[in-house]
Scaffold this motif. Sequence first.
Motif, PDB file in Angstrom:
ATOM      1  N   VAL A 182       0.829  -1.202   0.000  1.00  0.00           N
ATOM      2  CA  VAL A 182       0.000   0.000   0.000  1.00  0.00           C
ATOM      3  C   VAL A 182       0.868   1.258   0.000  1.00  0.00           C
ATOM      4  CG1 VAL A 182      -1.514   1.377   1.490  1.00  0.00           C
ATOM      5  CG2 VAL A 182      -2.075  -1.017   1.020  1.00  0.00           C
ATOM      6  N   GLU A 183       1.897   1.274   0.827  1.00  0.00           N
ATOM      7  CA  GLU A 183       2.763   2.453   0.902  1.00  0.00           C
ATOM      8  C   GLU A 183       3.497   2.694  -0.411  1.00  0.00           C
ATOM      9  OE1 GLU A 183       2.848   4.781   3.258  1.00  0.00           O
ATOM     10  OE2 GLU A 183       1.155   3.606   4.059  1.00  0.00           O
ATOM     11  N   LYS A 186       0.956   4.204  -2.794  1.00  0.00           N
ATOM     12  CA  LYS A 186       0.668   5.574  -2.375  1.00  0.00           C
ATOM     13  C   LYS A 186       1.800   6.503  -2.781  1.00  0.00           C
ATOM     14  CE  LYS A 186      -2.370   4.840   1.626  1.00  0.00           C
ATOM     15  NZ  LYS A 186      -2.485   4.975   3.111  1.00  0.00           N
ATOM     16  N   GLY A 189       1.369   8.026  -5.989  1.00  0.00           N
ATOM     17  CA  GLY A 189       0.168   8.829  -6.160  1.00  0.00           C
ATOM     18  C   GLY A 189      -1.054   8.028  -6.577  1.00  0.00           C
ATOM     19  N   LYS A 190      -1.089   6.755  -6.195  1.00  0.00           N
ATOM     20  CA  LYS A 190      -2.178   5.885  -6.639  1.00  0.00           C
ATOM     21  C   LYS A 190      -3.109   5.483  -5.495  1.00  0.00           C
ATOM     22  CE  LYS A 190       0.288   4.124 -10.661  1.00  0.00           C
ATOM     23  NZ  LYS A 190       0.733   2.936 -11.431  1.00  0.00           N
ATOM     24  N   GLU A 191      -3.412   6.446  -4.627  1.00  0.00           N
ATOM     25  CA  GLU A 191      -4.295   6.159  -3.490  1.00  0.00           C
ATOM     26  C   GLU A 191      -5.669   5.655  -3.915  1.00  0.00           C
ATOM     27  OE1 GLU A 191      -2.677   8.961  -3.986  1.00  0.00           O
ATOM     28  OE2 GLU A 191      -1.436   9.423  -2.223  1.00  0.00           O
ATOM     29  N   ASP A 192      -6.155   6.106  -5.091  1.00  0.00           N
ATOM     30  CA  ASP A 192      -7.500   5.760  -5.544  1.00  0.00           C
ATOM     31  C   ASP A 192      -7.521   4.562  -6.493  1.00  0.00           C
ATOM     32  OD1 ASP A 192      -8.579   7.885  -4.084  1.00  0.00           O
ATOM     33  OD2 ASP A 192      -8.202   9.295  -5.729  1.00  0.00           O
ATOM     34  N   THR A 212      -9.771   0.439  -2.474  1.00  0.00           N
ATOM     35  CA  THR A 212      -8.725   1.169  -3.183  1.00  0.00           C
ATOM     36  C   THR A 212      -7.438   1.036  -2.378  1.00  0.00           C
ATOM     37  OG1 THR A 212      -9.141   3.236  -2.007  1.00  0.00           O
ATOM     38  CG2 THR A 212     -10.418   2.848  -4.029  1.00  0.00           C
ATOM     39  N   VAL A 213      -6.369   1.545  -2.938  1.00  0.00           N
ATOM     40  CA  VAL A 213      -5.091   1.491  -2.221  1.00  0.00           C
ATOM     41  C   VAL A 213      -5.232   2.120  -0.830  1.00  0.00           C
ATOM     42  CG1 VAL A 213      -2.756   2.451  -2.197  1.00  0.00           C
ATOM     43  CG2 VAL A 213      -3.633   1.351  -4.267  1.00  0.00           C
ATOM     44  N   SER A 214      -5.975   3.196  -0.725  1.00  0.00           N
ATOM     45  CA  SER A 214      -6.092   3.898   0.555  1.00  0.00           C
ATOM     46  C   SER A 214      -7.068   3.227   1.527  1.00  0.00           C
ATOM     47  CB  SER A 214      -6.513   5.350   0.331  1.00  0.00           C
ATOM     48  OG  SER A 214      -7.788   5.408  -0.290  1.00  0.00           O
ATOM     49  N   THR A 215      -7.950   2.359   1.033  1.00  0.00           N
ATOM     50  CA  THR A 215      -8.970   1.757   1.916  1.00  0.00           C
ATOM     51  C   THR A 215      -8.816   0.254   2.111  1.00  0.00           C
ATOM     52  OG1 THR A 215     -10.550   1.305   0.114  1.00  0.00           O
ATOM     53  CG2 THR A 215     -10.641   3.490   1.178  1.00  0.00           C
TER      54      THR A 215
END
Length: 256
Positions: A182-183, A186, A189-192, A212-215
């Motif tokens: 995930v990190e 992120k 810039g691919k949090e979504d 998503t990457v952030s969730t």
Amino acid sequence: MNLNKPKLTIVGAGPGDVELITLKAINALRAADVVLYDALVNDELLGYVNPDAEIIFVGKRRGCYKYQQEQINELIVARGHSHGHVIRLKGGDPFIFGRGAEEMEYAAKYGLEVSVVPGISSSLSVPAYQNIPLTKRGISESFWVITGTTKQHKISSDVAMAAKTNATVVILMGMGKLSQIVEIFKGEGKEDLPVAIIQNGTTKDEKVGIGTVSTIEKVVYENELSNPAIIVLGEVVNHRDELLKVQEQYQQGILA
């Protein structure tokens, strides 16, 4: 005295669904003198084995090591010379993170004839069962299949390289490294970016988490997802929900 020629056939058992084993693999099981099978192999497949064959469970799964790899290699050679045709039944495809090549090399050094029966890899079939295509025109032109954990128990450096591309990324054996994965994404810039995690894919115990990457870490926690599971990162993950929406619209008469 064994009169059968010492032989090893590495056989891919597929991702879990018993119907996803190949006919060639079934014929090999029927001709076996000995079958050595892994923890990820569906036990129902043992019903295809020659009834006179010896069947040995050798484990090989995170947290489940009935035999170490060196012991398996030695067992293959010993049973080949004492019994004849040894089938090494491995989950998925034996040449995709299955160590099939290593076992063939070892057996060949000790005089066994060697061959392989390819299997349907979980890296392709598990997403497909969830209507997630690894490639889709206009969205993904390629895909990476990466091991999440290397021989040194570290995250593969290929993950960082793959995260820089627009390709679909499939990570096997990566749940223990999910936070690091995930990190990395992120950091690009691919949090979504959509993510799917599929546990026990193609079996009755299948569980799925979409985020998503952030969730995705929260999704994993809420759905109690764990190994064995694969991680799919890419815009193609959205195809699953898009297809469901189209089906629902049709059923409601919107597209009729």
